[in-house]
Structure formats: C-alpha cells, structure tokens
Design a protein around this motif. Structure first.
Motif, PDB file in Angstrom:
ATOM      1  N   ASN A   1       0.704  -1.262   0.112  1.00  0.00           N
ATOM      2  CA  ASN A   1       0.100  -0.034  -0.064  1.00  0.00           C
ATOM      3  C   ASN A   1       0.965   1.049   0.062  1.00  0.00           C
ATOM      4  O   ASN A   1       1.551   1.584   0.952  1.00  0.00           O
ATOM      5  CB  ASN A   1      -0.780  -0.231   0.939  1.00  0.00           C
ATOM      6  N   GLN A   2       0.957   1.886  -1.032  1.00  0.00           N
ATOM      7  CA  GLN A   2       1.789   3.225  -1.080  1.00  0.00           C
ATOM      8  C   GLN A   2       1.026   4.255  -1.030  1.00  0.00           C
ATOM      9  O   GLN A   2       1.308   5.609  -1.647  1.00  0.00           O
ATOM     10  CB  GLN A   2       2.574   3.015  -2.472  1.00  0.00           C
ATOM     11  N   THR A   3      -0.253   4.244  -0.639  1.00  0.00           N
ATOM     12  CA  THR A   3      -1.015   5.558  -0.620  1.00  0.00           C
ATOM     13  C   THR A   3      -0.929   5.827   0.811  1.00  0.00           C
ATOM     14  O   THR A   3      -0.334   5.446   1.579  1.00  0.00           O
ATOM     15  CB  THR A   3      -2.587   5.161  -1.110  1.00  0.00           C
ATOM     16  N   THR A   4      -2.047   6.983   1.100  1.00  0.00           N
ATOM     17  CA  THR A   4      -1.905   7.355   2.290  1.00  0.00           C
ATOM     18  C   THR A   4      -3.294   7.064   3.125  1.00  0.00           C
ATOM     19  O   THR A   4      -3.403   7.751   4.221  1.00  0.00           O
ATOM     20  CB  THR A   4      -2.134   9.236   2.236  1.00  0.00           C
ATOM     21  N   GLU A   5      -3.867   6.025   2.857  1.00  0.00           N
ATOM     22  CA  GLU A   5      -5.002   5.586   3.507  1.00  0.00           C
ATOM     23  C   GLU A   5      -4.905   3.947   3.807  1.00  0.00           C
ATOM     24  O   GLU A   5      -4.433   3.438   2.844  1.00  0.00           O
ATOM     25  CB  GLU A   5      -6.488   5.909   2.794  1.00  0.00           C
ATOM     26  N   PRO A   6      -5.649   3.450   4.646  1.00  0.00           N
ATOM     27  CA  PRO A   6      -5.279   1.967   4.635  1.00  0.00           C
ATOM     28  C   PRO A   6      -6.160   1.386   3.843  1.00  0.00           C
ATOM     29  O   PRO A   6      -7.381   2.102   3.241  1.00  0.00           O
ATOM     30  CB  PRO A   6      -6.107   1.696   5.980  1.00  0.00           C
ATOM     31  N   VAL A   7      -5.930   0.213   3.162  1.00  0.00           N
ATOM     32  CA  VAL A   7      -6.747  -0.540   2.311  1.00  0.00           C
ATOM     33  C   VAL A   7      -7.222  -1.715   3.092  1.00  0.00           C
ATOM     34  O   VAL A   7      -6.573  -2.259   3.710  1.00  0.00           O
ATOM     35  CB  VAL A   7      -5.845  -0.946   1.060  1.00  0.00           C
ATOM     36  N   ILE A   8      -8.709  -2.051   2.917  1.00  0.00           N
ATOM     37  CA  ILE A   8      -9.160  -2.903   3.537  1.00  0.00           C
ATOM     38  C   ILE A   8      -9.860  -4.085   2.682  1.00  0.00           C
ATOM     39  O   ILE A   8     -10.587  -3.452   1.991  1.00  0.00           O
ATOM     40  CB  ILE A   8     -10.235  -2.569   4.681  1.00  0.00           C
ATOM     41  N   TRP A   9      -9.582  -5.238   2.564  1.00  0.00           N
ATOM     42  CA  TRP A   9     -10.236  -6.378   1.934  1.00  0.00           C
ATOM     43  C   TRP A   9     -10.778  -7.344   2.545  1.00  0.00           C
ATOM     44  O   TRP A   9     -10.367  -7.736   3.743  1.00  0.00           O
ATOM     45  CB  TRP A   9      -9.595  -6.553   0.615  1.00  0.00           C
ATOM     46  N   MET A  10     -11.731  -8.147   1.882  1.00  0.00           N
ATOM     47  CA  MET A  10     -12.007  -9.647   2.258  1.00  0.00           C
ATOM     48  C   MET A  10     -11.089 -10.370   1.592  1.00  0.00           C
ATOM     49  O   MET A  10     -10.955 -10.396   0.282  1.00  0.00           O
ATOM     50  CB  MET A  10     -13.528  -9.614   1.786  1.00  0.00           C
ATOM     51  N   ASP A  11     -10.665 -11.383   2.349  1.00  0.00           N
ATOM     52  CA  ASP A  11      -9.902 -12.384   1.766  1.00  0.00           C
ATOM     53  C   ASP A  11     -11.052 -13.853   1.822  1.00  0.00           C
ATOM     54  O   ASP A  11     -11.805 -13.873   2.690  1.00  0.00           O
ATOM     55  CB  ASP A  11      -8.910 -12.994   2.775  1.00  0.00           C
ATOM     56  N   GLY A  12     -10.752 -14.621   0.794  1.00  0.00           N
ATOM     57  CA  GLY A  12     -11.748 -15.987   0.728  1.00  0.00           C
ATOM     58  C   GLY A  12     -10.482 -16.930   0.410  1.00  0.00           C
ATOM     59  O   GLY A  12      -9.882 -16.805  -0.688  1.00  0.00           O
ATOM     60  N   LEU A  13     -10.174 -17.975   1.251  1.00  0.00           N
ATOM     61  CA  LEU A  13      -9.592 -19.269   0.979  1.00  0.00           C
ATOM     62  C   LEU A  13     -10.161 -20.380   1.147  1.00  0.00           C
ATOM     63  O   LEU A  13     -10.993 -20.478   1.986  1.00  0.00           O
ATOM     64  CB  LEU A  13      -8.068 -19.114   1.655  1.00  0.00           C
ATOM     65  N   ASP A  14      -9.312 -21.412   0.619  1.00  0.00           N
ATOM     66  CA  ASP A  14     -10.031 -23.010   0.975  1.00  0.00           C
ATOM     67  C   ASP A  14      -8.967 -23.593   1.865  1.00  0.00           C
ATOM     68  O   ASP A  14      -8.890 -24.636   1.848  1.00  0.00           O
ATOM     69  CB  ASP A  14     -10.023 -23.574  -0.268  1.00  0.00           C
ATOM     70  N   ILE A  15      -8.810 -22.822   3.281  1.00  0.00           N
ATOM     71  CA  ILE A  15      -7.835 -23.187   4.071  1.00  0.00           C
ATOM     72  C   ILE A  15      -8.296 -24.574   4.691  1.00  0.00           C
ATOM     73  O   ILE A  15      -7.751 -25.577   4.893  1.00  0.00           O
ATOM     74  CB  ILE A  15      -7.775 -22.278   5.116  1.00  0.00           C
ATOM     75  N   ASN A  16      -9.621 -24.546   5.213  1.00  0.00           N
ATOM     76  CA  ASN A  16     -10.035 -25.823   5.978  1.00  0.00           C
ATOM     77  C   ASN A  16     -10.124 -27.244   4.905  1.00  0.00           C
ATOM     78  O   ASN A  16     -10.037 -28.217   5.361  1.00  0.00           O
ATOM     79  CB  ASN A  16     -11.511 -25.577   6.828  1.00  0.00           C
ATOM     80  N   LEU A  17     -10.683 -26.745   3.687  1.00  0.00           N
ATOM     81  CA  LEU A  17     -10.547 -27.972   2.768  1.00  0.00           C
ATOM     82  C   LEU A  17      -9.447 -28.579   2.564  1.00  0.00           C
ATOM     83  O   LEU A  17      -9.000 -29.753   2.557  1.00  0.00           O
ATOM     84  CB  LEU A  17     -11.200 -27.304   1.488  1.00  0.00           C
ATOM     85  N   ILE A  18      -8.265 -27.663   2.274  1.00  0.00           N
ATOM     86  CA  ILE A  18      -6.898 -28.127   2.083  1.00  0.00           C
ATOM     87  C   ILE A  18      -6.363 -28.822   3.401  1.00  0.00           C
ATOM     88  O   ILE A  18      -5.807 -29.981   3.245  1.00  0.00           O
ATOM     89  CB  ILE A  18      -6.059 -26.971   1.902  1.00  0.00           C
ATOM     90  N   ARG A  19      -6.869 -28.380   4.440  1.00  0.00           N
ATOM     91  CA  ARG A  19      -6.606 -29.037   6.088  1.00  0.00           C
ATOM     92  C   ARG A  19      -6.948 -30.209   5.704  1.00  0.00           C
ATOM     93  O   ARG A  19      -6.366 -31.670   6.151  1.00  0.00           O
ATOM     94  CB  ARG A  19      -6.914 -28.116   7.031  1.00  0.00           C
ATOM     95  N   SER A  20      -8.173 -30.567   5.653  1.00  0.00           N
ATOM     96  CA  SER A  20      -9.227 -31.796   5.649  1.00  0.00           C
ATOM     97  C   SER A  20      -8.448 -32.883   4.370  1.00  0.00           C
ATOM     98  O   SER A  20      -8.621 -34.120   4.621  1.00  0.00           O
ATOM     99  CB  SER A  20     -10.785 -31.607   5.570  1.00  0.00           C
ATOM    100  N   LEU A  21      -7.828 -32.312   3.426  1.00  0.00           N
ATOM    101  CA  LEU A  21      -7.133 -33.146   2.510  1.00  0.00           C
ATOM    102  C   LEU A  21      -5.731 -33.463   2.793  1.00  0.00           C
ATOM    103  O   LEU A  21      -5.115 -34.058   2.048  1.00  0.00           O
ATOM    104  CB  LEU A  21      -7.418 -32.507   1.062  1.00  0.00           C
ATOM    105  N   ASN A  22      -5.296 -32.883   4.032  1.00  0.00           N
ATOM    106  CA  ASN A  22      -4.039 -33.006   4.492  1.00  0.00           C
ATOM    107  C   ASN A  22      -2.846 -32.735   3.496  1.00  0.00           C
ATOM    108  O   ASN A  22      -1.976 -33.236   3.001  1.00  0.00           O
ATOM    109  CB  ASN A  22      -3.669 -34.538   4.951  1.00  0.00           C
ATOM    110  N   ALA A  23      -3.211 -31.500   2.770  1.00  0.00           N
ATOM    111  CA  ALA A  23      -2.330 -31.044   1.489  1.00  0.00           C
ATOM    112  C   ALA A  23      -1.742 -29.851   1.413  1.00  0.00           C
ATOM    113  O   ALA A  23      -1.526 -29.059   0.710  1.00  0.00           O
ATOM    114  CB  ALA A  23      -3.461 -31.115   0.371  1.00  0.00           C
ATOM    115  N   SER A  24      -1.767 -29.216   2.682  1.00  0.00           N
ATOM    116  CA  SER A  24      -1.346 -27.723   2.957  1.00  0.00           C
ATOM    117  C   SER A  24       0.414 -27.786   2.598  1.00  0.00           C
ATOM    118  O   SER A  24       1.218 -28.410   3.424  1.00  0.00           O
ATOM    119  CB  SER A  24      -1.542 -27.390   4.396  1.00  0.00           C
TER     120      SER A  24
END
Lengths: 360, 360, 360, 360
Positions: free
Chosen positions: C152-175
């Motif tokens: 972030n090279q601007t003068t205000e914070p940048v906020i976003w929503m993240d979406g990942l498949d973290i728990n799927l990958i964990r249940s597949l033991n594939a992290s």
C-alpha cells in the motif's frame, strides 16, 4: 470514374459478366449448389468381391515393393470418385500384400491408418520401430506421423485391408510425408510392447498419464478378445440397426482408435434383418466370416467372406443374414470427423416396418 | 479359371489395364500424388480491393433479395478454386448488402457463419428470432443450424463481410439447408439478449451451465470493447509474427467462436515489420483501418482500408506497416478444423532475419 | 488356538470389546453417524456486522505485520467451527488491512485465494511479482502456489475481504507453505499485466493456448465492468432464487475463477423476494451496497453495507430487498469442490409460494 | 462511541480478548497451524493382520444383518483417527462377510464403493438390481447413489474388502442415504450385464455414448484378466517405486474407476526392492498373495497374504519382496481427489540409493 457514376446500373448481363471477371460472382445464383438441402455425394455404393480382389493382389506379387511406390496395395477405388483414388469421400481403403522375406520401407505421414488382417499369420507392422505381430482378423494401428514399416518373415504371403484418411487430409491440404533414411527404422522397444502394456482391457500402467493426441497407444487389437467380446455382448444387448456391434476404443480416453477414423466389428446373427437408417458418416465394410446382404438406397448387395462394401454418407441401409451361421463384419467409418464439428446426424427409416423397398 | 491359373503373370501392361478396370488401381503408381510431402493447394494468394468491391456491391442493389437466391452477396472467389466458389479450401467469404427496408429471409443450414460489419450502423441479424443490432466493426455469429434472417430499418445500406465454412461442409458431404416457412422467424427474446446476457467479459449468468456445442452463446462482439482490448494488450505484449493479435473466444469455453472458424483482430503498429512464418491453416483478412503490406511466398500485396486478402495454407507470410498510423486487420481462419485432428503445424522463417526475399 | 476354536461365540459384550481393541470396530453400530441421511454440518448461519468488524480491524493496526504472522487479518470465525478458524467447512474468509507504507511479505501456499476490495484505492497484490492495483469492489485472485505479497503506497489504509480454501486443504492433508527469502518477490512483469492481457472480455491473445490448471490467468476483475454486466443482465434475465446473479469466470475455460472456489456477484432489485432453495454448497456473502435480509432455515438475518454472512450447506435460504435501492452482494462458494465429484445437489422450497416460515 | 474513539488502542491483551469474543480472531496468531509448511495428518501407518481379522469376521457371523446396521463389516479403524471410523483421512476400508442365504438390504448413498473379493466364490452384489457374481480377487464397484444389495446363495461365507470415501464425504458435509423400501431392489437386467456389455477390453457397444459421471459402467473386473495383464506388463515395463503396477480404469473415459477412488493392483517380483517416494495421496493395501515388507517413514511392516496396510499421505514408503514368489497387492487411493484440485505432488527419496534408514 467515381463511385456515383459506377453505381448507374449497367445492363444486368454486363453486370454479371463484370463481377465474374472481378472474381466477385453472385452468391444468389450459385447458393443452391453450394448449400444443399441434403448431403450431396459422388461416391456410389459399391461391392468389391473377394473372388475379384484375391487373384489380383496375388498377381500384383510380380511387382516388387520399392521406395517411391512404397507399398503393394490395390486401391478399393470408388467408381464415383475414381479420379481421387478413394473409397468414400473421407475414407480410403486398399488391399495390401507382403510376401515372405519382403519389407515395405519405413516412412511416416500425417495420414492415420488402420490395418485389418485378412490372410496369413506372423507378418508384422513396426511402429516407431516396435513390431506388432499380426494374426488373422487382428486390427492394427499406425497413428499419424509415426514411422512405420511392414515385414513378413514367414513362408506365406500376408494380406490385409488398409484404411486411411487420405482424401480427408488432401481436402484439408494437410499432407506431409517423409521417407525414413533407411529401409527399416531400428527397433528400440520389445516386440508387441503396446499389446503387453495396454492390452489388458480396463487396466493401464499405473504411472501413465491418460493422454495421447494421435490416437490409441494400443497398436494391436487381437481377434480372440474381440470375438469373445462380441459373444458376450450378444447375450445381453444389440442395436436395431446393426445387431451386435462393438467399436474399438482408445483405452486411455474411451474415444475412437484414431482422431479421424473409427473402427467397428459387428455380428449379424442368423436370421437377423436390421431396420434401415442413414447417417452423415460413410463406411467401408469387410466381410470377416459368413454371408449376407446389405440394402443401400433400395439396391441389394449380396456379400460373402472377404468382400468389401462402400457405404456413402446419408444412404439408407439395412443388413440381412439369411444364413444359419453368424456373419461377421469389420468396418471403418469417419464418425470422429463429423462429430468433431457437431455434424453427425442419424435418421431411422420408419415406413414399412423399417425396411426399404428393393429397387430392381 | 482357378486362382493358381490366374496367378500366372500376364504381361504387366495387361495387368494394369485389368486392375484399373476392376476398380482396383495400384497405389504404388499414384501414392506420390495422394500422400504429398508438403501440403498441396490450388488456392492462390489474392487481394480484392475495396475500390473494386464497393461499387459492385452497390450495383448489386439493383437485384432484389428473393427466396431461393436468399442473400445479396458477392463471393470473394479465389481464382485458383473459382469453380468451387470459395475463398480458401475451407473458408468462404463474401460481401453482403442489405438496403433500407429489406429483409433477407429466414433460413438455417449446417454451415456456420460470422459477419463483420464494414459499413453502416443499425442493421440487424436475428438468430432464432433474437435481433442483434450491428454497428461498424462489430463481429456477429450465426451458429450452425440456427434460424437467421437479416434486416435493415435504417435509411442507409448496411454492408458486411460474411465468413462461412461452405467448402469444408461440402467436402464433408454434410450440407443441410432449410428455408423458414415465413420471411422472418418470430422473435421471442429481447433485442440484444445474448449481448446483455454474455457480453460482460469474464462473467456469466450464475445459473448457466458452461456448455454450447454449436459455438459461442455470445452472438455479437462490440467493436468498442474489442478496440479497447487491443489497446490494452499493446501495452504489454505482442507476437513476433502478428504483432498485437487477439482471438475472439467463446466465453463459455475459452475456445473458438465457432467449431470450424476462428476469428482474429490484430493491430500492426506503425513501423512494425513482422517475421515470416507459415502454418497449415488458411485465412481471409479484411482491412478495418490503415494501410500496409503482406508478403506471401515472396509476393507483396499492398492493402488499404476495406481490402480483402486470401492466405492459402502453408504459405510463408509477413506483415508490414510502413505508415505512421496503426493498421487494423480482422481475419478468419480454419484453425479449429486442423486442431481437431492434431494437424496444426507452424514453422518460423529463420533465414534473413525472418524476412522473405521479394519475388518480382 | 485354531480358527474353528476361535469361532466359538464369546459373549457378545466380550466380542465388541475385543474388536474395538483390535482396531476393528463394528460398522453396524456406527453406520448411522458415518453415512447420514442428509448432510450434517457444525457450521451455523452467522452474521458479522461491519459496525463490529470495522473498528476492530482498525484497532488491529497497532499490531505490525511480521514474518511468521504474515498478514493482518481478522478471521470471520464460524461459532460452530470456531476451533478450526474457518467460516464454513470448506471456506475461510477474513478481513485484511494494509496500512500506508506497509508490505505484507511474499509467500506461497497450496491454498487458493480471492480478495474483494472493501475500502481504499491504490493498494496492490503482487502475484509472481506482477502488481495488480486495487480499486474498491475489485476482485483479485492469488492462485495456488504462486508467490504473492501485498502493499500500500497510498496515504489511506486498504481493507479487503480474503477468501481461501484453508479448511478444505487441511481436511485433504495437503497444505504446503513457503516464505519467500525476501520481503518482496522482484517484479519481472509490467503492472496490471494480466488485466491488460486478459481483461478484454471474450478475447485473448491469439498466440496463447487456452490452459491454466491453477485457475484464471486474469488476476483482477474490475468493478466498473462487473457492475455494467449486472446492469445489462438485469434487463433480460434473472434467477428466481438469486435474482440478477453473475459468476466470475476463468476466461480461458469458462470455469470457476479457482479450482476450489467460485465467486459471485448479485443484485437484489428493490422489492425482490426470492424463492427459497438449498444446495450442498456453502457460501460466504459480503454486502457491497444497500440493505436487505436473508432467511436461513427460518432465521432472519438483516444485513447492510459491509456485513458478512455465512451460509452452511443444505440450509434453506431466500433473500429480500425491501428497500427502494438495489442491494449488491459479493459471495464465494465451494461449488467447484462439490461438482468435481458429482455431489452438487439443489432443491427448491415449494411450499408456501417458496417462502419459509420465520422462526422467532 | 465513534470509530475514532474506538480506534484508540486498548491494551493488547484486552484487544485479543475482545476480537476472540466477537468471532474475529487474529489470523497472525493461528496461521502456522492453519497453513502448514508440509501436510499434517493424524492417521498412522498401520497393519491389520489377516490372522487377527479373519477369526473376528467369522465370529461376527453371530450378529445378524439387519436394517439400520445394514452390513456385517469390521472397520479397519486407523488408531490415529479412530473416533472417525476411517482408515485414512479420505479412505475408509472394512472387511465384510455375507453368510450363505443372507441378503444385505438394498440402499443407496452418495458415498462411492469398491469391493475386493478375499474369500469365497458365488456371492453377488446387485447394482440397480443387476447382479454381478463374485469370484475371488474380483474387483466390484457400486457407484454413488445407485441402489445396491449383496447376497450369497452358496454354501460358504463370502468375505470381501470394502473401500469407500466415507470420511471425505463427511468432511464435505455431503452425505445422503436412503434405504430401499424392500429388502432387495427388483432386477430388471440380466446377471453380469455390465460385464457382458463392457468387459471386452478396448471395445464398447458401438451405440453407446462415452459418458458416465458417477464412475465406470463396468461394475466388475475379473481377476483372470487382471492377472493376465500383470503378467504381460511384467515382460516389458515396471515402475521404480511400485514395480509392476496397473490401475483399473473406467473404459468409457480412461479415468479412475470412481470419481473419488482409484484402484490399483501390483506385483512385486521376487527379489525386488523398490525405491522410496512419497505423495500427497493416501492408500489402503490388501495382500492378495505372497509376502513382503513395506517401509513407511523408516518403520518396517512385514505383511503376508490377507493383511491390510494403511499408508497416510506424504509418508516415505518403499516395498520389498525377499521371497522367491511374486507378491500381489491390491490397493485403493484417493488420487482422483487430490488431482481434481491440482494438489497431487510426488517426491522421490534420493539419498542412500533411494532407501530409507530403518528406525528401530
């Protein structure tokens, strides 16, 4: 002359002469012949009798197999397309003989080929150097752009049917051919490697990725297994148009054996008379065993062991076996070509119980 | 006569006469012409100048559009294939005009078509009754076997380039055609329905399954978006052979717009001289804007706005833009046809910095 | 002891103790809990209010972004699955902030991610070094196993929503996870390269093969185009369950943006009350604009701009917009996961005009 | 309280308590456990000896097969995952017995299943009413959501290994189950219909479209053909990690037998000691014939005929056959699950000639 001036109407006759000369002919005059209501074809239904073919391919034995001519083959030349040396518009078929001790020299081309063994055991086709040994009624493949040569180290001639997409490739302007610098491409794989690797039915080497874009990696389909599969299927199912019919598949994809050619084997059981239908694909049949008849557009063709029959596209056709023994047919079709563009169509003949009137 | 007797060698001359008569000609005599070392083609590279085409399509306005003739189109007829009324062996292109108040009657056929709008805003193509309104340089599609008619309710003629697979379908013996019982197929969808449904770029209605086997469900590609995409791509990447080139895609599959035809748009930036290459696909170009040259097998074709150029398969070709403005080309190719069978090949010209010597 | 002797029945109680001890428990006792009649899930429908989230992510600004912790994110932690730090069983979502001058360090992992920009313009995500600059409501992708850092090279914070498949990958033991040796992976591509290359809608560079197995090559979907597509679709079509809904697609395949996550944007028009349905996929919603309600298994959730809502699988749900302005929702789903195995099911609620009774 | 006021930093401890309570925990504290550097798994390598299993499944004969319990199966319950009643995280395996005269009642579920016949000839599995008759070492399939019951009309118990994706379906929250209203679903197809239709190797009924989304249409793979294929492959090729290994395939697609489970058969030839490798897929092995050892993460498991072995994901493993007879292993893996999302990884052990040090 300005556009405005040109736009003054000349006589219509002059206008037509002018646009033809300018390589800008009027679509409205020619459309009916370019976009036809139904498929137009020049091929004719035609039967080549084994009794005519066999002595001639034997006689051809006097001509040596030489580089340039490459192969000793009599073309099953459709009379309607005879200047093209093809059997249907997409399919070429021929009868090839390799005599004891001969080798047909190694080459490769963008045309794909099948071989169906008619007579003789023990000849071989080498694909990329790997020898596939032939027995009667085996199906062999030489996929696009793979080096291949044929040999016969037995004491009898070997005769088979060739099937290629020669005229399709020509009409696509896509023929490439290359002779191998030697008579034979050296072998770097064991004999019958593909059979031993992929011949196990619904099993493949566990480390192989299921992909091969030039066709099936299984280069030979043995008759014993094929015949057994026909017998099994006959116990549970059949097609009203083709009776007991199997298509050979690429075991890695379930698709056709070659990208442009599909191969079938079918059994017409004693007494069977199939219903007529027609489809946009053409076919070349070879009679493996038995005798029967096929009615094509009302014309009856009586065939027996060894004969060949050309079926043009969009022709009504039905099969009869009036004998007391099963009749076995091998055939090639151009179905994958039509299906590639969504152009496969099929229509059942519904009048008269599904049977065409015979035209005398 | 027994087989043994027949097998006694006749004179070779008699033998050849006999097998030809039996529709069993010898492959070894004809193979060289059937399986050629390189693609053989009869099409010639050819340029149709807009200054020749435009007045003639205006003159054609004197001929009414009538059922049977169906469309007012001048065929871009390749002199090497002129009896086939085609532009390359697989691709047909023509120039069509619909005058104010006219309707070209509804029909459908197994041939697939694209339209590229050359002149005039506000005409429409109705596909299955849904009207797609045209502006200059838009690309429109009429996929296989979909009812379509064309109309023009404005006060100026509308002129566009047609591109179809007519000769491919003919060589596959797969032409079906049907006129609609009325002049116009009634409309049951809102105007520009496909554009509003699928025109949003990398977005599609969430409830739609990604499948359509006759081609793209997006029936019109607007020029404004196309031009913007060219400008964007020019900032980051380009091809050595085609400079800044985009292919229009089926948004449901990422594949070509039609199963048999691919459409391209490209920008040759000022001063660009691409390297030569050749491929097994053919093309028909139309100059949207600007001027430049294409060298095909050493022959230089200088083109400008509105011109059309036929490129046969496997011809070396390179493009030049010696002007100070970008040149924009639209083109159609038969790439999907060759790729369907693994027959696409491409070769770069490596001598002389990638540039062909000019043949005078 | 021979098998025959062992086969003498012990008391049933002893038998059960014995087989449990031998790691051979009886299926017939546990089957009902292992193979359930309907999906069983621990996630609960849950609403996170922006008024709760926003001050907390601002407060989190006091915590520096450091290697090890890697990212300043508040997890939208489903109370039913809170020990797993996930939002639904397959989907993880969080709210991330990067303050002016900060860089979240480069790493890669087998988890796939989307980012949806909630607040702030001018931050960037660099994927394999290529910076994609964010504006509000843009969707960004960081496909599996690609290096990525955020700045972030601007003068205000940048906020976003993240979406990942973290728990799927964990249940597949594939992290798998790997930090980049430096804070930032050096850039070797121009800024916004993927947008300029693939952002043109149904067009792609003509020389690109349509393939990418880790997801879309288009790494940023601009809001302006997305919003326009919603407006267009609203004119012609809508879903009874979701009103005007688009799914973001991979332009090379028409498939989902990532192999495990699908992204949607939808507009609930003023006055709309959709019919209820349920499906085997779960979702996490984010309110882009407007206000409305979602009824999940009879429980009403009133939401407004900025809120987040978790929808577990197989829950009845319907949406209302009782306001006079459109409501815009972004969401992620795990549809590609279920569809990969033919496990997608959907059922419409047919009683009571498609509307659930509200449970108080 | 305004956002500005809230943004005044509380003590960090209070802040953490506050966000945890708000279901907004900090990712930076938990990331290491959520996105691990290497796969984390709770399953352990484990061996179930036939000498332990066989008497217990016989003893289980005292428990009747009843609706609700449905099946007489001892679960091969992994000690590391024992509360989940699964064998690896994705794969469940068990040992089932049907005694003479019994019928295990018809039901269907979204879980897919394989059966591998260990002991007894003449039992059957009926799939959608079609009976597939079992012989020892045959592989049978019951694809997702197809009615199936099992019966035994012989005079000896029939025992087989079950393999299902129970825990995968549970972790996807996608279990549906339905009992058939009767004990047995009536049969409307001939016995062994699928074998007779699809059992012919690389041949299929010519009128069948190559498609089936729930798995292979071939429901039984006979041991005689499987064993022959192993013998053939052994003559020409082998894997350094698995020696002579075949994967059973769906003959319509070349893909795995089921969308979530792949089945293998392999022969370790006398004297073979494979190299170690690891992959992100897990497996359950069953010893068909012979004896040998598998070293998993340095721990040696000596196995013999009838034993079962669980291999968790990402564990180094290598096989030895120190006997003078071939050892035959059947196994199931979850490879299709990992490959569906591009998560398959494989790594060879390169130190020490490919062999792990043994941990005592």
């Amino acid at each position: 002359m300005s556009i405005v001036e040109q736009n003054v109407s000349p006589s219509l006759e002059e206008f037509y002469a002018d646009i033809e000369a300018a390589n800008l002919p009027p679509l409205w005059k020619y459309l009916g012949g370019m976009i036809t209501r139904q498929p137009v074809y020049d091929a004719v239904p035609f039967l080549w009798r084994w009794s005519e073919v066999y002595p001639r391919i034997l006689q051809a034995g006097q001509v040596p197999i030489e580089r340039g001519g490459e192969r000793r083959v009599l073309i099953l030349n459709n009379p309607g397309l005879s200047h093209l040396y093809t059997t249907t518009h997409n399919l070429y078929a021929g009868v090839q003989m390799v005599k004891p001790g001969e080798v047909a020299p190694a080459h490769r081309h963008t045309q794909s080929a099948i071989r169906f063994v008619i007579k003789g055991n023990g000849g071989y086709t080498a694909v990329e150097g790997e020898r596939c040994y032939m027995e009667e009624y085996d199906l062999l493949l030489t996929p696009r752009w793979q080096w291949h040569d044929h040999g016969n180290q037995t004491t009898e001639p070997v005769i088979w049917m060739d099937g290629l997409d020669i005229n399709l490739i020509r009409s696509l302007n896509a023929s490439f051919f290359e002779p191998y610098p030697e008579q034979v491409r050296p072998s770097d794989k064991p004999d019958n490697n593909s059979l031993k690797t992929y011949g196990g039915g619904a099993l493949r080497p566990a480390w192989q990725k299921p992909y091969n874009d030039s066709g099936s990696p299984l280069l030979i389909y043995k008759w014993a297994k094929t015949y057994e599969a026909l017998q099994q299927l006959a116990q549970v199912d059949a097609s009203p148009f083709d009776d007991v019919a199997l298509t050979y598949t690429n075991p890695l994809t379930g698709g056709p054996v070659l990208p442009t050619i599909s191969a079938w084997v079918q059994m017409l059981r004693p007494g069977v008379h199939t219903q007529a239908h027609r489809h946009t694909t053409s076919a070349v049949y070879h009679v493996i065993e038995g005798a029967g008849s096929t009615i094509i557009n009302g014309q009856r063709f009586d065939w027996q062991k060894g004969d060949f029959l050309a079926l043009p596209p969009w022709c009504w056709h039905e099969h009869l076996n009036t004998s007391s023994s099963p009749a076995l047919l091998f055939s090639i079709t151009d179905t994958p070509v039509l299906e590639a563009f969504g152009l496969y169509r099929e229509e059942a003949y519904t009048d008269n119980g599904g049977h065409q009137p015979i035209v005398d």
